[in-house]
Motif scaffolding. Structure first.
Motif, mmCIF file in Angstrom:
data_model
loop_
_atom_site.group_PDB
_atom_site.id
_atom_site.type_symbol
_atom_site.label_atom_id
_atom_site.label_comp_id
_atom_site.label_asym_id
_atom_site.label_seq_id
_atom_site.Cartn_x
_atom_site.Cartn_y
_atom_site.Cartn_z
ATOM 1 N N LEU A 54 0.996 -1.244 0.059
ATOM 2 C CA LEU A 54 -0.109 -0.056 0.093
ATOM 3 C C LEU A 54 0.996 1.274 -0.018
ATOM 4 N N LYS A 55 2.014 1.129 0.756
ATOM 5 C CA LYS A 55 2.895 2.356 0.817
ATOM 6 C C LYS A 55 3.259 2.757 -0.443
ATOM 7 N N ASN A 56 3.834 1.719 -1.155
ATOM 8 C CA ASN A 56 4.322 1.679 -2.593
ATOM 9 C C ASN A 56 3.410 2.118 -3.629
ATOM 10 N N ILE A 57 2.238 1.587 -3.355
ATOM 11 C CA ILE A 57 1.130 2.021 -4.384
ATOM 12 C C ILE A 57 0.894 3.683 -3.984
ATOM 13 N N ASP A 58 0.759 4.121 -2.920
ATOM 14 C CA ASP A 58 0.525 5.513 -2.506
ATOM 15 C C ASP A 58 1.451 6.454 -3.434
ATOM 16 N N ARG A 59 2.749 6.078 -3.463
ATOM 17 C CA ARG A 59 3.764 6.808 -4.079
ATOM 18 C C ARG A 59 3.607 6.757 -5.737
ATOM 19 N N LEU A 60 3.167 5.644 -6.031
ATOM 20 C CA LEU A 60 3.126 5.595 -7.430
ATOM 21 C C LEU A 60 1.766 6.490 -7.869
ATOM 22 N N ARG A 61 0.748 6.201 -6.921
ATOM 23 C CA ARG A 61 -0.759 7.039 -7.374
ATOM 24 C C ARG A 61 -0.155 8.624 -7.396
ATOM 25 N N GLN B 144 -6.331 3.513 -13.093
ATOM 26 C CA GLN B 144 -6.238 2.606 -14.537
ATOM 27 C C GLN B 144 -4.969 3.103 -15.217
ATOM 28 N N ARG B 145 -4.397 4.370 -15.051
ATOM 29 C CA ARG B 145 -3.175 4.887 -15.556
ATOM 30 C C ARG B 145 -2.096 3.942 -15.160
ATOM 31 N N LEU B 146 -1.984 3.755 -13.749
ATOM 32 C CA LEU B 146 -0.674 2.593 -13.420
ATOM 33 C C LEU B 146 -1.203 1.468 -14.081
ATOM 34 N N ALA C 290 -3.165 -7.021 -16.074
ATOM 35 C CA ALA C 290 -4.602 -7.664 -16.047
ATOM 36 C C ALA C 290 -5.314 -7.936 -14.709
ATOM 37 N N HIS C 291 -6.401 -7.995 -14.832
ATOM 38 C CA HIS C 291 -7.172 -8.340 -13.570
ATOM 39 C C HIS C 291 -6.921 -7.429 -12.617
ATOM 40 N N GLN C 292 -6.696 -6.096 -12.744
ATOM 41 C CA GLN C 292 -6.671 -5.313 -11.611
ATOM 42 C C GLN C 292 -6.015 -5.442 -10.611
ATOM 43 N N PRO C 293 -4.729 -5.778 -10.496
ATOM 44 C CA PRO C 293 -4.018 -6.136 -9.320
ATOM 45 C C PRO C 293 -3.834 -4.927 -8.458
ATOM 46 N N ILE C 294 -3.910 -3.791 -8.706
ATOM 47 C CA ILE C 294 -3.817 -2.769 -7.949
ATOM 48 C C ILE C 294 -5.052 -2.405 -7.083
ATOM 49 N N THR C 295 -6.134 -2.550 -7.949
ATOM 50 C CA THR C 295 -7.481 -2.312 -7.254
ATOM 51 C C THR C 295 -7.699 -3.537 -6.216
ATOM 52 N N VAL C 296 -7.225 -4.637 -6.264
ATOM 53 C CA VAL C 296 -7.356 -5.780 -5.599
ATOM 54 C C VAL C 296 -6.611 -5.376 -4.141
ATOM 55 N N GLN C 297 -5.578 -4.895 -4.193
ATOM 56 C CA GLN C 297 -5.060 -4.586 -2.919
ATOM 57 C C GLN C 297 -5.823 -3.320 -1.922
#
Length: 848
Positions: free
Chosen positions: A19-26, A100-102, A109-116
């Motif tokens: 989640l921390k890594n995803i926040d930076r990417l977002r 979606q951009r990430l 595929a399969h929305q791995p970011i959304t799953v988290q």
């Protein structure tokens, strides 16, 4: 339970890191999406601003006519709202768009970011479902471990396939560099009208013009040699001129004073026809006077164009002083010797003259003080003595006591004054007593018009017995005409005309004996002097100079003829020193100075020429009269010697008689002891014997007086009653000395001495009449005797005789006479002196 907890903690930790890594990417993806959406909307505004700055910095606004400039400026201003409207379409990225951009950038595929970020349904309690969900998240987490946000994709190239945006950026950089040069423009040019804008950069010319009297050349500040200097030293009251050609017209010049104050200098536009096509600004001039230390800044808006600093060299005030006492030449002209000092040279100098004695109460003078401008030394010369010669003998103040102050001023209006000198204003010497009397009455009338009745009475008195006092009928008629004019004069102007006429009559009486050549020479000199004073033209100066040269040649020719006839004139030293080439050189100098406008120098040189001629004439008169004067001077010397011996005998008689009365106890001082030696203690018999011895000397003086009277009769001079009375008194004094009666002899000897003086005055008067001078010697004798009689005393017509200036010619000089008078006064002040001695000394002081 223990086994389950570690797995749960591990899953939780993995979830937190993901989640921390995803926040930076977002956040990174949010910025990328925002930039992709904002840049296409912001780029039009930046391009508009870039083009505007490029046009301004390239100076294109200054090259455009006002209409084109205003149209282009309006286009730029109108495009700004359009660009701002485009910015309003900007939308911030939504979270789903970021996810979606990430996923699109990383091709997931399969929305791995959304799953988290998603969770199982809250009502799901199936352990298998939970385990399956957890396993699925783990597998999706492994796919997003190395995600990237990607680069922004603005797609500007699709909208600008020709890359015009790069051209705009390149022009902006080049325009910015160009704006720093002399031809570069400014942003403000877009908002300035054509009248205030100029495509040509301003040309600045600046120079400092020192005052003309300093003799310094202008200082150019913008030349190549001075462009690097910013500090200058200039004379006080210099003028700074800054001239601007071209430019925007908004240039301003500011002066910062030493006290911190700033003064803005207004520009003065020069008349110039403007070009309607370009609308260029007219040249502007900034002028100011530099009178104190200051700095000058030339700016255009906030931009500094030039700057100069000035240190002022102060103008020192002049100084003037007398170097010698004012004196007079032989012809009465005034000589003033002085020295003027000034750092740049004085512009004017004059001698202020005023009466030494206050005017009488209710006096009404007809003339103001005479003007005496002083000659100035050349500029740049070292201070040295300067001489000004001015003929003021015609002014009515001549002959009166005056006070003179020298005043000098420079171009800076600074003034200096000298010390005050008090002296008698020189006057023309008049030998003729009739002319002298008329000049005296002229002075009285000029100084006080209320003295008119007294002047009329004096003229009546002078002309009362013309048969006895006025031998020349023309002189009598001249005096009567003066009397008539004065009687009819009513106004001050008419009285001034009478005063001028009195001068002409007096000169006619005095100069009546002049030859035609002498009279013509004086007239030519006077005409040239008037022409120079009035600033006549060169033709007039040449005419007057030709007349003077002709008159001078005629005078010198006549003088040479007289010298051949009279050998004594060849001994005149003035004639030997005066050469024709010297006169010609002086005349040429006078003419050149007069033509050049050097009036003061020309007048001074002309006065020197007049002095030379007067000296020559005086020498001529002296040599012509030398033979007759030699005989008369010999007789005057005999009379002076006779009077001196009579005085010595009187002194001896007084000393002997005083010793008798003091009982031989009074010491008469060192002088008497030296004369008597061992006879300081004399008995009554010795005194009587000494008195009788003096009888022989007294008789010898009487016989010599008789011989003098015979010699005078041989010269045609009749001895006066004074000599006869003197001989009688001498005989009586001899008898008293034979009887040893010293007291009686003293009175008789005193009477003899007084009679000799009266006889000498009568003899002098007859000598003057015999020489044809009617009562007084001429100018040459007056120069030698100083207006004194044969005995050295002032003549009666020259003022009262106080007896203190008695002098025996050839024997007792002025210093000896002063010593005698001081000794007499000292004896009178001695309280121990006997009364008889004091009476005798008082009689000596009262001798006339």
């Amino acid at each position: 339970m223990a086994d389950h907890n570690p797995e749960e903690r591990e899953a939780t930790s993995i979830k937190f890191d993901i989640l921390k890594n995803i926040d930076r990417l977002r956040l990174s993806a949010w910025l990328m999406i925002a930039l992709e959406r904002l840049w296409p909307l912001l780029l039009p505004l930046l391009l508009v601003i870039s083009v505007f700055l490029s046009v301004a910095w390239f100076g294109l606004f200054r090259l455009m006519p006002d209409l084109a400039r205003q149209a282009l400026l309006a286009l730029f201003l109108l495009s700004i709202p359009v660009c701002v409207y485009l910015l309003l379409k900007f939308r911030l990225p939504r979270p789903s768009e970021i996810t979606q951009r990430l996923e699109n950038v990383n091709e997931l595929a399969h929305q791995p970011i959304t799953v988290q970020t998603e969770e199982l349904a809250a009502n799901s309690t199936d352990p298998f479902a939970q385990a399956l969900w957890s396993e699925h998240r783990k597998r999706m987490a492994t796919r997003i471990a190395n995600l990237q946000s990607g680069l922004p994709q603005t797609r500007i190239a699709e909208r600008d396939p020709w890359a015009l945006r790069g051209v705009a950026a390149l022009l902006l950089v080049i325009a910015f560099a160009f704006s720093g040069g002399p031809l570069g423009g400014r942003i403000s040019d877009a908002f300035l009208s054509h009248a205030a804008s100029n495509a040509i950069p301003p040309r600045i010319d600046a120079w400092v013009t020192p005052p003309r009297y300093t003799g310094r050349a202008p200082l150019f500040l913008t030349t190549a040699s001075n462009s690097a200097d910013t500090q200058f030293s200039v004379p006080q009251n210099s003028t700074l001129v800054v001239r601007i050609i071209g430019g925007s017209g908004s240039e301003a010049l500011t002066q910062k004073l030493s006290d911190g104050k700033s003064v803005e200098i207004a520009a003065r536009e020069t008349p110039k026809i403007e070009d309607s096509a370009t609308g260029k600004a007219a040249p502007r001039n900034f002028e100011l006077t530099l009178d104190q230390n200051s700095s000058i800044d030339l700016v255009n808006g906030r931009s500094a164009l030039s700057s100069w600093g000035f240190t002022i060299i102060p103008d020192q005030p002049p100084a003037i002083r007398f170097t010698k006492e004012p004196s007079s030449a032989i012809n009465g002209t005034m000589d003033v010797f002085y020295e003027i000092k000034d750092d740049y040279g004085a512009i004017a100098a004059q001698a202020k003259i005023e009466q030494a004695l206050p005017a009488e109460k209710d006096a009404r003078p007809l003339y103001s003080a005479p003007e005496l401008p002083l000659a100035l030394p050349r500029r740049g010369e070292q201070a040295k003595e300067t001489k000004t010669t001015k003929d003021l003998t015609q002014h009515p103040w001549s002959g009166s006591e005056i006070r003179m102050t020298l005043i000098a001023s420079d171009d800076a209006k600074q003034e200096a004054r000298s010390e005050v000198k008090t002296f008698v204003m020189p006057e023309r010497p008049f030998a003729n007593p009739l002319a002298r009397a008329l000049i005296e009455q002229r002075r009285n009338l000029a100084l006080n018009a209320n003295a008119k009745p007294n002047v009329l009475e004096m003229l009546d008195a002078i002309t009362m017995w013309p048969e006895e006092t006025i031998k020349n009928s023309s002189h009598y008629l001249g005096l009567r005409s003066v009397r008539s004019r004065l009687d009819l004069a009513k106004s001050d102007e008419q009285l001034r005309e009478v005063v001028s006429y009195m001068w002409d009559v007096a000169r006619g009486i005095e100069d009546g004996a002049l030859s035609d050549a002498e009279r013509r020479l004086r007239q030519a000199q006077e005409a040239l002097k008037n022409a120079i004073e009035q600033g006549a033209s060169q033709e007039e100066i040449e005419k007057r100079m030709a007349e003077l040269r002709d008159a001078m040649k005629e005078f010198l020719r006549e003088f040479a003829q007289k010298a051949q006839k009279n050998p004594n004139m060849a001994q005149n030293p003035n004639a030997k020193q005066l050469r024709q080439e010297d006169i010609d050189k002086m005349l040429n100098q006078i003419e050149e100075l007069a033509k050049q406008g050097s009036k003061d120098q020309a007048q001074q040189l002309l006065s020197e020429l007049e002095n030379m001629m007067n000296n020559l004439q005086m020498g001529q008169q002296q040599q012509a009269q030398q033979g007759q004067q030699g005989q008369m001077k010999q007789q005057m010397d005999k009379l002076g010697e006779l009077m001196r011996r009579q005085q010595d005998m009187m002194n001896q008689t007084h000393r002997l008689e005083q010793q008798r009365q003091q009982g031989m106890q009074q010491d008469f001082g060192e002088e008497q002891q030296g004369e008597q030696g061992e006879q300081g203690q004399m008995s009554e018999e010795d005194i009587a014997k000494a008195l009788r011895d003096l009888q022989q000397g007294q008789g010898k003086l009487q016989s010599e007086l008789g011989q003098l009277m015979k010699d005078l009769e041989g010269m045609g001079i009749k001895p006066g009653e004074g000599f006869g009375q003197a001989g009688k008194s001498m005989g009586e004094a001899g008898k008293s000395l034979g009887q040893a009666d010293g007291d009686q002899a003293l009175g008789q000897q005193s009477d003899a001495l007084d009679a000799l003086r009266r006889g000498g005055q009568d003899m002098m008067k007859q000598m003057q009449e015999a020489m044809g001078q009617e009562g007084q010697t001429g100018q040459g004798d007056q120069r030698q005797t100083g207006g004194r009689d044969p005995l050295g005393r002032p003549q009666r017509d020259g003022g009262p005789d106080d007896g203190t200036n008695t002098k025996v010619p050839g024997e007792i000089d002025i210093q000896r006479a002063r010593e005698i008078l001081d000794a007499i006064r000292k004896r009178l002040g001695n309280s121990l002196s006997p009364q008889m001695e004091k009476d005798y000394l008082e009689r000596l002081l009262k001798f006339n």
